[in-house]
Design a protein around this motif. Structure first.
Motif, PDB file in Angstrom:
ATOM      1  N   LYS A 165       0.825  -1.203   0.000  1.00 58.51           N
ATOM      2  CA  LYS A 165       0.000   0.000   0.000  1.00 58.51           C
ATOM      3  C   LYS A 165       0.864   1.260   0.000  1.00 58.51           C
ATOM      4  CE  LYS A 165      -3.946  -0.304   1.878  1.00 58.51           C
ATOM      5  NZ  LYS A 165      -5.100  -0.451   2.807  1.00 58.51           N
ATOM      6  N   PRO A 215      -1.546   0.122  10.479  1.00 52.89           N
ATOM      7  CA  PRO A 215      -2.442   1.063   9.801  1.00 52.89           C
ATOM      8  C   PRO A 215      -3.117   2.028  10.761  1.00 52.89           C
ATOM      9  CG  PRO A 215      -3.441  -1.121   9.928  1.00 52.89           C
ATOM     10  CD  PRO A 215      -2.015  -1.273  10.380  1.00 52.89           C
ATOM     11  N   TRP A 216      -3.338   3.224  10.261  1.00 51.83           N
ATOM     12  CA  TRP A 216      -4.095   4.281  10.940  1.00 51.83           C
ATOM     13  C   TRP A 216      -3.378   4.853  12.161  1.00 51.83           C
ATOM     14  CZ3 TRP A 216      -6.796   6.240   7.489  1.00 51.83           C
ATOM     15  CH2 TRP A 216      -7.458   5.454   6.538  1.00 51.83           C
ATOM     16  N   PRO A 241      -3.266   4.778   6.295  1.00 52.30           N
ATOM     17  CA  PRO A 241      -3.557   3.339   6.198  1.00 52.30           C
ATOM     18  C   PRO A 241      -2.361   2.473   5.841  1.00 52.30           C
ATOM     19  CG  PRO A 241      -4.415   4.512   4.281  1.00 52.30           C
ATOM     20  CD  PRO A 241      -3.987   5.557   5.254  1.00 52.30           C
ATOM     21  N   GLU A 242      -1.277   3.089   5.350  1.00 51.23           N
ATOM     22  CA  GLU A 242      -0.120   2.300   4.894  1.00 51.23           C
ATOM     23  C   GLU A 242       1.023   2.268   5.901  1.00 51.23           C
ATOM     24  OE1 GLU A 242       1.922   6.097   4.484  1.00 51.23           O
ATOM     25  OE2 GLU A 242      -0.049   5.334   4.967  1.00 51.23           O
TER      26      GLU A 242
END
Length: 398
Positions: free
Chosen positions: A105, A143-144, A148-149
């Protein structure tokens, strides 16, 4: 700032931004900030953990030269945001054989943000390890915190965990560690500010990441902003309190007053809550540092918005604050609205309540005053304060 050694084979090589005052055109930086990049030297290979803002790349290269780095095999990107990744293209030019190590990601985001070609990447998965010889890198998806990545990089032989933005703070300082009394106090407050402004919406994700840290048992946490943390339990303990459902017996009153009527209401409510033994902090939204308000949102049991009615709604500064609060999603248990109006106060209350729709809290009956408050209005505020104080003290455990 000069190179600093943080463990046997790990070195700080980042940059200090002493006079930066605003981040993301949103977050104020009363203490400046840093962009932390790190070198991990193995017996066979060398890794650079994150980079710096592009305008600080010369400091990064100066530090790499000072450390005698002639070869970089891996550039680890824990997070694609440019204050961490922005100098990657320049590092690749200087060390063309290096590979950018990141997750799938993050790779896509780096391609979108920096236009990096496919061939420079080495994509890793959750829990995967990469050997540097007598040192290794292990990767954990996180993530977060706050994109997210985001991922963490762990060097088990050094017991150093690189957490990117997580557990970081915006501080410009030549003191690398959180070990002096003065620095420890500053680090606590600025880490709380960082959590409040950036991490608070993700507190349920954070609980899982804190559990991972407990399992790994690092001796040093090396974030991408601020100081390097040696007192790991102190900082993770603070985070555990912040992400818990526990609150303090505290009421904050963010307000705007155009012609003093709402201000009179705020001052009376502040006094009455104080008499009831509740911590109370009014904030004039025209002059307040929103970072300080956000820090109190971390723990406050209740928030009472105070606003005049303007153009069939709440004051724009109040709505701006309510919008940010709605995004931050604090754990406050009670919400209220007070204010003065000329002919229709209900539209103001509706405006505030609709803007705060993400906050899962109990709404109290609003207290609205037509024009300048009278004695009976102050009596209503006193009753409101008594009810609110009882509710706040009943749920507070911090």
């Amino acid at each position: 700032m000069a190179v600093k050694q943080i463990s046997e084979r790990t070195y700080w090589v980042g940059a200090i931004d002493w006079d930066r005052v605003l981040f993301d055109e949103l977050v104020t930086l009363p203490e400046g900030t840093s962009y932390n990049a790190y070198i991990v030297k193995g017996s066979e290979k060398t890794a650079l953990i994150d980079t710096v803002e592009p305008h600080k790349k010369e400091e990064l290269f100066k530090n790499l030269k000072e450390l005698g780095i002639e070869r970089i095999d891996y550039i680890v990107s824990n997070h694609a945001e440019q204050d961490h990744s922005g100098a990657i293209p320049d590092v690749l030019k200087a060390f063309p054989k290096a590979k950018v190590v990141t997750n799938k990601k993050c790779k896509q985001m780096l391609q979108d943000l920096l236009h990096l070609p496919e061939e420079v990447f080495k994509v890793i998965d959750e829990g995967e390890s990469l050997s540097l010889g007598d040192r290794s890198l292990q990767f954990f998806m996180a993530p977060w915190v706050h994109w997210p990545e985001t991922m963490f990089t762990w060097v088990p032989e050094e017991k150093v965990l690189f957490t990117c933005d997580f557990l970081g703070s915006h501080i410009a300082t030549s003191e690398l560690f959180d070990t002096t009394d003065e620095n420890r106090a500053k680090v606590y407050l600025e880490t709380k500010r960082y959590y409040a402004e950036i991490m608070m919406p993700f507190r349920n994700f954070i609980k899982k990441h804190l559990a991972l840290i407990d399992r790994l048992g690092p001796e040093i946490i090396a974030p991408s902003h601020g100081v390097v943390i040696k007192d790991v339990e102190f900082m993770t303990g603070a985070y555990k309190r912040w992400v818990s459902d526990e609150v303090k017996p505290m009421v904050i009153i963010p307000f705007v007053s155009m012609h003093e009527s709402t201000r009179h209401m705020v001052e009376h409510l502040t006094s009455e809550l104080s008499k009831e033994g509740v911590i109370v902090r009014p904030y004039n939204l025209i002059t307040a540092d929103l970072g300080n308000v956000a820090m109190d949102l971390v723990d406050a049991a209740a928030v009472v918005i105070a606003s005049p009615t303007v153009l069939a709604g709440a004051h724009p500064a109040v709505i701006s604050f309510a919008y940010l609060t709605n995004g931050l999603r604090p754990k406050t248990k009670f919400l209220g609205v007070i204010g003065s109006y000329g002919w229709n106060g209900k539209v103001m209350v509706k405006h505030v309540q609709e803007t705060l729709k993400n906050i899962k809290a109990q709404w109290l009956e609003p207290v609205l005053v037509k024009g300048l408050p009278r004695e009976e209005d102050f009596n209503r505020l006193s009753a409101f304060a008594k009810e609110l104080a009882e509710k706040v003290k009943a749920v507070s455990t911090l």
